[in-house]
Design a protein around this motif. Structure first.
Motif, PDB file in Angstrom:
ATOM      1  N   UNK A 238      -1.333  13.714   4.207  1.00 24.62           N
ATOM      2  CA  UNK A 238      -0.845  14.731   3.432  1.00 24.62           C
ATOM      3  C   UNK A 238      -1.767  15.944   3.401  1.00 24.62           C
TER       4      UNK A 238
ATOM      5  N   UNK B 133       2.299   6.711  -2.101  1.00 24.66           N
ATOM      6  CA  UNK B 133       1.861   8.253  -1.260  1.00 24.66           C
ATOM      7  C   UNK B 133       1.680   9.220  -2.122  1.00 24.66           C
TER       8      UNK B 133
ATOM      9  N   UNK C 222       0.711  15.291   8.191  1.00 26.48           N
ATOM     10  CA  UNK C 222       1.205  15.387   6.902  1.00 26.48           C
ATOM     11  C   UNK C 222       2.878  15.316   7.184  1.00 26.48           C
TER      12      UNK C 222
ATOM     13  N   UNK D 161       4.522  12.563   8.945  1.00 27.12           N
ATOM     14  CA  UNK D 161       4.836  11.229   8.949  1.00 27.12           C
ATOM     15  C   UNK D 161       5.609  11.618   7.027  1.00 27.12           C
ATOM     16  N   UNK D 162       4.248  11.624   6.136  1.00 25.42           N
ATOM     17  CA  UNK D 162       4.847  11.843   4.390  1.00 25.42           C
ATOM     18  C   UNK D 162       5.463  12.306   4.568  1.00 25.42           C
ATOM     19  N   UNK D 163       5.421  13.439   5.159  1.00 24.21           N
ATOM     20  CA  UNK D 163       6.611  14.138   4.385  1.00 24.21           C
ATOM     21  C   UNK D 163       8.332  13.493   4.663  1.00 24.21           C
TER      22      UNK D 163
ATOM     23  N   UNK E  49       8.133  10.621   5.311  1.00 25.84           N
ATOM     24  CA  UNK E  49       8.739   9.294   4.285  1.00 25.84           C
ATOM     25  C   UNK E  49       9.260   9.733   3.419  1.00 25.84           C
ATOM     26  N   UNK E  50       8.933  11.074   2.551  1.00 23.10           N
ATOM     27  CA  UNK E  50       9.894  11.393   1.359  1.00 23.10           C
ATOM     28  C   UNK E  50      11.053  12.441   1.968  1.00 23.10           C
TER      29      UNK E  50
END
Lengths: 264, 280, 354
Positions: A86, A144, B1, B3-5, B7-8
């Motif tokens: 990210x 994260x 990016x 997968x992280x977004x 997840x959030x």
């Protein structure tokens, strides 16, 4: 600041000693008590390691420690991977949308209790059986964000033209990442991971709400909370000493790897 | 990016939206959720009882914040005045306790403060024979616990701007005849407002939503919003009302963050002004 | 594009990571039965003995309070647990929520060991959804060596003499906290009349000013250490204190007590109901239940078990010898339905009062 008067300097040292006394006396008391034979703060009855021995024989605490380790390791691994990607994604494109920033900032500032009940409601509505896996899912959320912010701080000074240069020279994206980007950010990634690990090991409220039935998903902080609620057993002191030693080691390592991380 | 977004979004945004939605429903008799739209949960937040708990939490959190900022600023100032090579060491040790377990740090205060605890023992050792003071389960104990737990962050937040402070600024101010107190008030303090604000916001937000410290150090005698939310979810089984309370907590947090941003903006105005003055 | 392929690879890696995480943390399927009980409320080796007797393995998990386990059960629809120990009003709620499995009497022959009174408890006449495990009273537990006058009334707790100010605790849990005020005023422990409850509230708010703390988990250790001199306590938990310090005594105030009953219920979501009934049968075995009475120091509603208790044990803990006929005269706490909301609000008001 050599030009300060001796009086001022004395005052400053005095302030500093008071603050450090305030910060460390309570911790020192627990550490000292953990070696006290009698285990009570009422009297020193001799040096003993018996509370550590009784800790080692307490299967509830050992299984809680193992659960904590699983949660911390797995959630750190996922959070490090996702958080780093990210960070790279954001910094490479240099798009700092307000919504995006808020999304990444939110897990760090949102009150634990709110995130905890939100996740509880969510899992409960999905009819999901709760357990260690739900704690891990939850811990990745804030881990994260922390990893991402540590890595981003490092990437701010990164010269992206070398990535382009590497690509121009025919390197694949993966090679470029492995040979160019990763070496630069590696210390920050590891520091972020250690930070995430520490946070996860200590996290109580969210784990408490998202844990499932019984010992299978009781983490160490949950066990500690139960012990405190059920009265003061001297085993807590020994446990406290060990937990603090682990957290402190992780933080010291992280600090060495990424100088000044705590200053960011 | 992505997968992280994702997840959030899945595990933070959606659950929080769900809580917001829950707040508009009604509690069933036995704790379930009745899906009829209502605003009464938000109305209840303003009921004198619950509004009073909010105000009381704000007062306790505010007091803890004030004390933490005063002590933390003094400590940060002292660290920034120490010899350069010692500063990182001091800072490191100031922050270290923050990374040990929160529950354990709170528990340490039970050991210190209870009527048969360490402080009483010390008093007796010094020859005190009277009635042992009752220190645990008081508002003071709750505040001490909050200050203790969050102080390191204030030190950190205040140290950052203090260490960046150009010593020449203070020198120039003194050369121009300002007293040390005036220099501090007119030059040092305004330049470090962003640090103070960041530290204060952190302590306040974490304190007001806290339920562990009032539960363990307050002996259940002090109800804070955190406890109230906890109770609605785990004791009273009134999730919709608990959700409304959580949303009110978020609203307070946003308000405080906005105030912080404003304070930081004003302060950055000061910085350019102060910088301009020394240049000229 | 390099960025896209990197992203795609990342997506793949992270989904592998997620899969791995979920696989690693999947709940260990060790025990056949999951039982939730209060800490120290049954024999530590009960599960081992149960396994030897029946071949069924079980895991005991602990909850600190009724509320804590209720929260978990309601959130998860009862999933994850087979047998749960809760106090009777909470068992009633679980039943009304449809989370309990009807008790299959044919599978629990040891139900015959129960006192006839224990099969006619108002909360569940005929043991349709719950089986009583322990029962007793709520009263005052105090340090007879440090108090000049022995307490006799709830007012001794709610309006204490100067020597007791700041040295008493009350139970934190809604129903028992309110019961102290309701009994003192001479009202039913299930009173819901708003005017009467307002009186109870005012009384408990004025009592709050004299309290050391609200405490329903560590009050007896506060008595032992001398932090507190008198606490509102369940009889059995007072016995823990008596075991450590014989100067500690228990009294039922003259205005009376509630009859509390801790029960075992089987969850409808249980995948192993037969084993759950087997477990309850095992607990009701006269020898096992007598062991419980003697080691957790609580009265059990098991006739042969109670009759087997040694005389010196009954002498040490006088409240263990209370006749069943006296015990069942007291009123049980019942689920009050919608009025629970008012109870919760009153308790919030008491706890928020300055």
């Amino acid at each position: 600041m050599a030009e300060r008067s001796p009086g001022t300097r004395r005052t400053l040292w005095f302030v500093l000693s008071l603050v450090f006394a305030f910060l460390y006396i309570p911790i020192a008391v627990l550490v000292a008590l953990s070696f006290n034979e009698g285990g009570l703060p009422t009297a020193w009855s001799g040096f003993s390691l018996k509370w550590y021995a009784s800790l080692a024989g307490n299967s509830a605490i050992l299984s809680a420690a193992l659960n904590t380790l699983i949660v911390a390791l797995v959630s750190t691994a996922i959070a490090t991977l996702l958080g780093t990607l990210l960070a790279i994604g954001i910094e490479m494109r240099r798009q700092y949308g307000k919504a995006l920033e808020a999304l990444i900032f939110a897990p760090m500032i949102i009150p634990d209790i709110v995130l905890a009940i939100a996740l509880l409601s969510f899992f409960s509505m999905l009819n999901l059986t709760m357990g260690l896996h739900t704690i891990i899912l939850a811990h990745v959320v804030f881990n994260l964000a922390f990893v991402c912010s540590v890595v981003r701080a490092r990437l701010k000074s990164f010269d992206w033209s070398i990535v382009e240069a590497s690509a121009d020279l025919g390197a694949s994206a993966l090679t470029t990442f492995r040979r160019v980007t990763l070496p630069v950010i590696a210390p920050a990634v590891i520091a972020g991971a250690l930070l995430a690990f520490t946070l996860s090991v200590d996290e109580f409220i969210i784990a408490f709400f998202t844990a499932g039935a019984g010992r299978a998903s009781t983490t160490l902080p949950m066990q500690i909370y139960a012990m405190i609620r059920f009265g003061i057993t001297p085993e807590i002191n020994a446990l406290a000493t060990i937990v603090m030693a682990v957290s402190i080691t992780a933080l010291t390592l992280s600090q060495r790897l990424n100088r000044g991380i705590i200053g960011q | 990016m992505a997968p992280a977004l994702a997840w959030l979004a899945a595990l933070m945004v959606v659950p929080c939206a769900l809580v917001l939605a829950l707040a508009f429903f009604r509690r069933g008799i036995y704790g379930g959720i009745e899906y009829t739209f209502t605003l009464e949960n938000f109305g209840l937040v303003f009921d004198p009882l619950y509004a009073g708990i909010f105000l009381n939490s704000a007062r306790i959190a505010g007091t803890a914040t004030l004390i933490a900022v005063v002590i933390g600023y003094a400590a940060a100032y002292a660290i920034s005045a120490a010899p350069r090579r010692w500063q990182p060491v001091f800072l490191f040790f100031a922050v270290l306790p923050f990374w040990s377990n929160y529950l354990i740090r709170t528990y340490a205060w039970i050991v210190l403060l209870n009527r048969e605890g360490l402080i009483t023992q010390l008093l007796r050792w010094f020859g005190y024979t009277g009635e042992p003071p009752s220190m645990l389960y008081t508002e003071g104990a709750v505040i001490a616990g909050l200050v203790y737990n969050y102080l390191p962050f204030v030190i950190l937040a205040c140290y950052a701007p203090l260490s960046r402070l150009n010593p020449e600024l203070a020198e120039a101010s003194r050369d121009l005849g300002a007293s040390a107190a005036t220099t501090f008030r007119r030059v040092v303090l305004p330049l470090t407002v962003p640090g103070i604000a960041a530290g204060a916001v952190f302590v306040f937000v974490l304190s007001i939503g806290n339920f562990v410290t009032p539960a363990l150090l307050g002996g259940g005698r002090f109800q804070m919003i955190g406890n109230l939310v906890y109770d609605q979810f785990l004791t009273a089984n009134d999730w919709p009302f608990g959700a409304a309370l959580a949303m009110a907590l978020i609203a307070i947090m946003l308000l405080v963050l906005t105030a912080q941003a404003l304070a930081a903006n004003r302060a950055s105005g000061h910085v350019t002004q102060a910088g301009g003055n020394t240049d000229g | 594009m390099t960025a896209t392929s990197l992203r795609r690879r990342a997506l793949k890696t992270s989904s592998i990571a997620l899969g791995l995480a979920l696989a690693l943390s999947a709940p260990a399927t060790a025990a056949d039965l999951v039982i939730s009980n209060w800490d120290g409320y049954m024999a530590l080796d009960a599960m081992a003995a149960f396994k030897t007797a029946t071949g069924v393995s079980g895991e005991v998990v602990v909850h600190a309070t009724n509320e804590e386990i209720m929260g978990k059960l309601i959130a998860a629809g009862g999933k994850g647990y087979d047998v749960v120990f809760v106090s009777s009003p909470f068992a009633e709620v679980l039943n009304k929520l449809g989370l309990t499995e009807p008790i299959d009497h044919a599978k629990i022959p040891n139900l015959a060991n129960l006192y006839p009174e224990a099969a006619k408890l108002p909360h569940d006449v005929g043991n349709a959804f719950s089986v009583p495990y322990t029962w007793g009273t709520t009263g005052l537990c105090y340090r007879s060596d440090l108090m000049k006058v022995a307490p006799a009334s709830w007012s001794d707790l709610l309006a204490p003499s100067d020597e007791l100010k700041g040295k008493t605790t009350m139970l934190a849990t809604d129903r028992w906290l309110l019961a102290a005020g309701q009994l003192d005023k001479g009202y039913s422990v299930n009173e819901t009349d708003p005017a009467k409850m307002a009186e109870v509230k005012d009384l408990l708010i004025s009592a709050k000013k004299t309290l050391l703390a609200y405490d329903d988990t560590t009050f007896y250790s506060k008595l032992v250490s001398g932090e507190a001199l008198m606490v509102q306590a369940w009889d059995g938990w007072c016995n823990y204190g008596i075991a450590e310090k014989p100067e500690i005594k228990y009294v039922i105030p003259k205005e009376g007590s509630d009859l509390w009953v801790d029960t075992m219920v089987v969850m409808k979501a249980s995948a192993n109901k037969d084993a759950a009934f087997q477990f309850i049968n095992f607990m009701l075995d006269a020898k096992n239940h007598a062991w419980a009475a003697q080691n957790i120091d609580y009265k059990v509603p098991n006739k042969p078990a109670m009759e087997s208790l040694p005389a010196d044990f009954l002498a040490k803990f006088p409240n263990m010898a209370m006749p069943v006929a006296d015990l069942v005269k007291f009123e049980q706490l019942r689920d009050v339905g919608d009025a629970q909301r008012d109870y919760s609000k009153i308790v919030s008001e008491i706890k928020a009062a300055q």
